[in-house]
Scaffold this motif. Structure first.
Motif, PDB file in Angstrom:
ATOM      1  N   UNK A   1       0.799  -1.219   0.000  1.00 28.96           N
ATOM      2  CA  UNK A   1       0.000   0.000   0.000  1.00 28.96           C
ATOM      3  C   UNK A   1       0.838   1.279   0.000  1.00 28.96           C
ATOM      4  N   UNK A   2       2.143   1.165   0.224  1.00 27.58           N
ATOM      5  CA  UNK A   2       3.026   2.331   0.103  1.00 27.58           C
ATOM      6  C   UNK A   2       3.764   2.355  -1.236  1.00 27.58           C
ATOM      7  N   UNK A   3       3.682   1.264  -2.007  1.00 27.81           N
ATOM      8  CA  UNK A   3       4.508   1.163  -3.216  1.00 27.81           C
ATOM      9  C   UNK A   3       3.718   0.775  -4.467  1.00 27.81           C
ATOM     10  N   UNK A   4       2.408   0.966  -4.430  1.00 25.25           N
ATOM     11  CA  UNK A   4       1.581   0.735  -5.613  1.00 25.25           C
ATOM     12  C   UNK A   4       0.667   1.926  -5.837  1.00 25.25           C
ATOM     13  N   UNK A   5       0.044   1.966  -7.010  1.00 22.23           N
ATOM     14  CA  UNK A   5      -1.011   2.950  -7.254  1.00 22.23           C
ATOM     15  C   UNK A   5      -2.265   2.482  -6.518  1.00 22.23           C
ATOM     16  N   UNK A   6      -2.817   3.348  -5.674  1.00 22.57           N
ATOM     17  CA  UNK A   6      -3.991   3.029  -4.861  1.00 22.57           C
ATOM     18  C   UNK A   6      -5.141   3.933  -5.304  1.00 22.57           C
ATOM     19  N   UNK A   7      -6.286   3.327  -5.596  1.00 26.04           N
ATOM     20  CA  UNK A   7      -7.451   4.121  -6.018  1.00 26.04           C
ATOM     21  C   UNK A   7      -7.978   4.931  -4.841  1.00 26.04           C
ATOM     22  N   UNK A   8      -8.238   6.226  -5.074  1.00 29.64           N
ATOM     23  CA  UNK A   8      -8.711   7.094  -3.990  1.00 29.64           C
ATOM     24  C   UNK A   8     -10.047   7.766  -4.274  1.00 29.64           C
ATOM     25  N   UNK A   9     -10.417   7.954  -5.546  1.00 29.47           N
ATOM     26  CA  UNK A   9     -11.652   8.694  -5.835  1.00 29.47           C
ATOM     27  C   UNK A   9     -12.020   8.546  -7.305  1.00 29.47           C
ATOM     28  N   UNK A  10     -13.268   8.911  -7.602  1.00 34.86           N
ATOM     29  CA  UNK A  10     -13.707   9.067  -8.979  1.00 34.86           C
ATOM     30  C   UNK A  10     -13.815  10.557  -9.271  1.00 34.86           C
ATOM     31  N   UNK A  11     -13.581  10.910 -10.510  1.00 33.69           N
ATOM     32  CA  UNK A  11     -13.599  12.325 -10.929  1.00 33.69           C
ATOM     33  C   UNK A  11     -14.867  13.038 -10.461  1.00 33.69           C
ATOM     34  N   UNK A  12     -15.995  12.353 -10.498  1.00 37.27           N
ATOM     35  CA  UNK A  12     -17.266  12.993 -10.129  1.00 37.27           C
ATOM     36  C   UNK A  12     -17.366  13.304  -8.645  1.00 37.27           C
ATOM     37  N   UNK A  13     -16.472  12.726  -7.822  1.00 34.56           N
ATOM     38  CA  UNK A  13     -16.456  13.064  -6.396  1.00 34.56           C
ATOM     39  C   UNK A  13     -15.942  14.472  -6.161  1.00 34.56           C
ATOM     40  N   UNK A  14     -15.290  15.056  -7.176  1.00 32.45           N
ATOM     41  CA  UNK A  14     -14.704  16.391  -7.056  1.00 32.45           C
ATOM     42  C   UNK A  14     -15.222  17.262  -8.196  1.00 32.45           C
ATOM     43  N   UNK A  15     -16.519  17.583  -8.184  1.00 30.22           N
ATOM     44  CA  UNK A  15     -17.121  18.235  -9.355  1.00 30.22           C
ATOM     45  C   UNK A  15     -16.684  19.674  -9.588  1.00 30.22           C
ATOM     46  N   UNK A  16     -16.271  20.384  -8.521  1.00 26.37           N
ATOM     47  CA  UNK A  16     -15.989  21.815  -8.647  1.00 26.37           C
ATOM     48  C   UNK A  16     -14.688  22.171  -7.940  1.00 26.37           C
ATOM     49  N   UNK A  17     -14.079  23.310  -8.300  1.00 24.50           N
ATOM     50  CA  UNK A  17     -12.952  23.801  -7.511  1.00 24.50           C
ATOM     51  C   UNK A  17     -13.360  23.942  -6.044  1.00 24.50           C
ATOM     52  N   UNK A  18     -12.518  23.467  -5.158  1.00 25.09           N
ATOM     53  CA  UNK A  18     -12.829  23.491  -3.730  1.00 25.09           C
ATOM     54  C   UNK A  18     -13.457  22.209  -3.221  1.00 25.09           C
ATOM     55  N   UNK A  19     -13.887  21.325  -4.137  1.00 26.81           N
ATOM     56  CA  UNK A  19     -14.468  20.051  -3.712  1.00 26.81           C
ATOM     57  C   UNK A  19     -13.396  19.161  -3.108  1.00 26.81           C
ATOM     58  N   UNK A  20     -13.779  18.351  -2.125  1.00 27.21           N
ATOM     59  CA  UNK A  20     -12.829  17.427  -1.515  1.00 27.21           C
ATOM     60  C   UNK A  20     -13.573  16.205  -0.982  1.00 27.21           C
ATOM     61  N   UNK A  21     -12.829  15.136  -0.802  1.00 30.12           N
ATOM     62  CA  UNK A  21     -13.277  13.995  -0.014  1.00 30.12           C
ATOM     63  C   UNK A  21     -12.106  13.583   0.871  1.00 30.12           C
ATOM     64  N   UNK A  22     -12.408  12.869   1.948  1.00 25.54           N
ATOM     65  CA  UNK A  22     -11.355  12.275   2.768  1.00 25.54           C
ATOM     66  C   UNK A  22     -11.449  10.762   2.653  1.00 25.54           C
ATOM     67  N   UNK A  23     -10.298  10.116   2.643  1.00 23.42           N
ATOM     68  CA  UNK A  23     -10.257   8.665   2.520  1.00 23.42           C
ATOM     69  C   UNK A  23      -8.939   8.168   3.105  1.00 23.42           C
ATOM     70  N   UNK A  24      -8.548   6.948   2.756  1.00 20.60           N
ATOM     71  CA  UNK A  24      -7.323   6.364   3.304  1.00 20.60           C
ATOM     72  C   UNK A  24      -6.533   5.679   2.194  1.00 20.60           C
TER      73      UNK A  24
END
Length: 425
Positions: A35-58
């Motif tokens: 989990x420190x040495x691979x590409x890890x999926x964090x979000x889909x583009x639609x989760x951040x529709x506008x400037x200032x949009x955010x999500x929190x994850x792990x």
């Protein structure tokens, strides 16, 4: 001196030692080497529709913020104030001009830059804000899927996805001409190791047994569609731990065969859509509503599973968090998205037929694997008739364990790689 487990002694081509589900030292190694040495999926583009949009994850054990700044750029930031380590955001999603630490008020921009420090004169000129931004990870995107990594030397995302890219493109045709969007999720934990769920995504062998209650709940036409264990489907190794399980070959490309009869369960939807859309577009929407005919496993934490995203997050050696994220058509007809949600709830929802049965099976694998010592987990189904395509991909019948072998092949490569910290020890 801690003696680390030897991963090479635990996993072979056709079997694995049962301790891979419960050894806490092995789990600690996985959090670093995978989990420190691979590409890890964090979000889909639609989760951040506008400037200032955010999500929190792990990412593994590390809390992160995925944000879109004023210029539209996406950032993945460690959710940790650079002063004393407090998280700077506890909301799951939203819009924010800045992230402010609740302890001492240090404020960070959407790009992670340190913008403000209360009573800065107390540092007597010894604090350079430009040197203390939130830690930013490498981030790349492919067809709406956003990945991040701690490893600055990892290959580009497009290379890592490799032969899985064509399947991602096919999966995204569920937008029926519109972009795909996320439409909410439900989250749960099960008392088992994360690899049990990783195996499940390309395991067709269990479907008619574990999901008999689901098959009994649908009409005869749908039962026939899901009677795929002895069908013409297949499981294919896509490289880098990724794999695809094709259950319904006729639904691999949703833009093919648009002249096929509309299934009875979608006739009412087609009739309603016909008031606003021409016949060919109605058929395209209806096919998209039913979802793709395959599960795509993107090692190590994302499954594009027929009609939803399944995301796993390891919590401990014997505990895993699962998120089932419904997807739909961004800008598409509301009635079609509503039908997709009802189908999602019927199988994946907490009151559905699929998820509770799967969770029970995963739980029992974890409990049973603790019985005895030196008893192998078998991974050899379909190995005897596995073949290789012209592009090099290994494949076998739809109930084969080819996908599991693909994941464990990459797991072994990751786990036997020496890290920088170990080289310096």
């Amino acid at each position: 001196m801690t003696i680390l487990p030897d991963p090479a002694s635990l996993v072979n081509e056709d079997r694995a030692d049962g301790s891979i589900y419960s050894n806490p030292d092995l789990y600690t190694m996985e959090m670093d080497r995978i989990f420190m040495h691979n590409w890890i999926w964090v979000a889909h583009r639609s989760d951040l529709p506008d400037p200032g949009s955010f999500i929190t994850t792990f990412i593994g054990q590390h809390p992160v913020i995925v944000s879109r700044d004023r210029k539209g750029e996406v950032h993945v930031l460690l959710n940790r104030c650079r002063h004393r380590g407090a998280t700077v955001c506890e909301h799951k999603r939203g819009k924010a001009a800045s992230f402010v630490c609740p302890y001492h008020g240090w404020a960070y921009g959407q790009d992670g830059a340190l913008r403000g420090v209360p009573f800065q004169e107390g540092y007597s000129g010894q604090l350079d804000k430009s040197k203390h931004p939130l830690v930013s990870l490498r981030v790349e995107e492919y067809n709406g899927l956003i990945f991040a990594t701690f490893d600055p030397d990892i290959m580009p995302l497009t290379d890592w996805l490799g032969r899985a890219k064509v399947w991602i493109d096919l999966f995204m045709k569920q937008g029926a001409g519109w972009p795909v969007k996320t439409m909410g999720e439900h989250k749960f934990t099960f008392p088992g190791n994360w690899k049990i769920q990783l195996e499940n995504t390309t395991d067709a062998y269990h479907f008619p047994i574990v999901h008999k209650s689901f098959l009994d709940s649908v009409d005869n036409e749908t039962q026939t569609i899901f009677d795929f264990v002895e069908g013409e489907g297949y499981v294919e190794d896509l490289g880098n731990g990724h794999s695809v399980m094709v259950m319904i070959p006729d639904l691999v490309d949703l833009e093919d065969n648009l002249d096929a009869p509309i299934p009875a369960r979608f006739e009412a939807l087609a009739e309603a859509l016909s008031k606003d859309y021409p016949p060919e577009q109605v058929r395209r929407i209806v096919r998209a509503v039913g979802g793709s005919g395959f599960n795509l496993n993107l090692y190590p934490n994302l499954a594009c599973s027929m009609a939803f995203f399944r995301v796993l997050r390891p919590l401990a050696a014997t505990e895993t968090e699962i998120r089932h994220i419904a997807i739909g058509m961004d800008g598409g007809p509301d009635i079609a998205n509503e039908v997709r949600l009802r189908l999602h709830e019927h199988f994946q929802g907490p009151m559905g037929f699929g998820t509770p049965d799967d969770s029970e099976a995963w739980d029992r694998v974890q409990r049973g694997a603790l019985a005895g010592y030196n008893i192998d987990i078998l991974l050899n189904r379909g190995l005897g008739h596995e073949a290789r395509r012209e592009n090099g991909n290994l494949f076998s019948d739809v109930s084969a364990e080819t996908g599991m072998r693909a994941a464990y092949r990459q797991w072994l490569a990751d786990m036997t790689r020496t890290t920088d910290a170990e080289e310096c020890a």
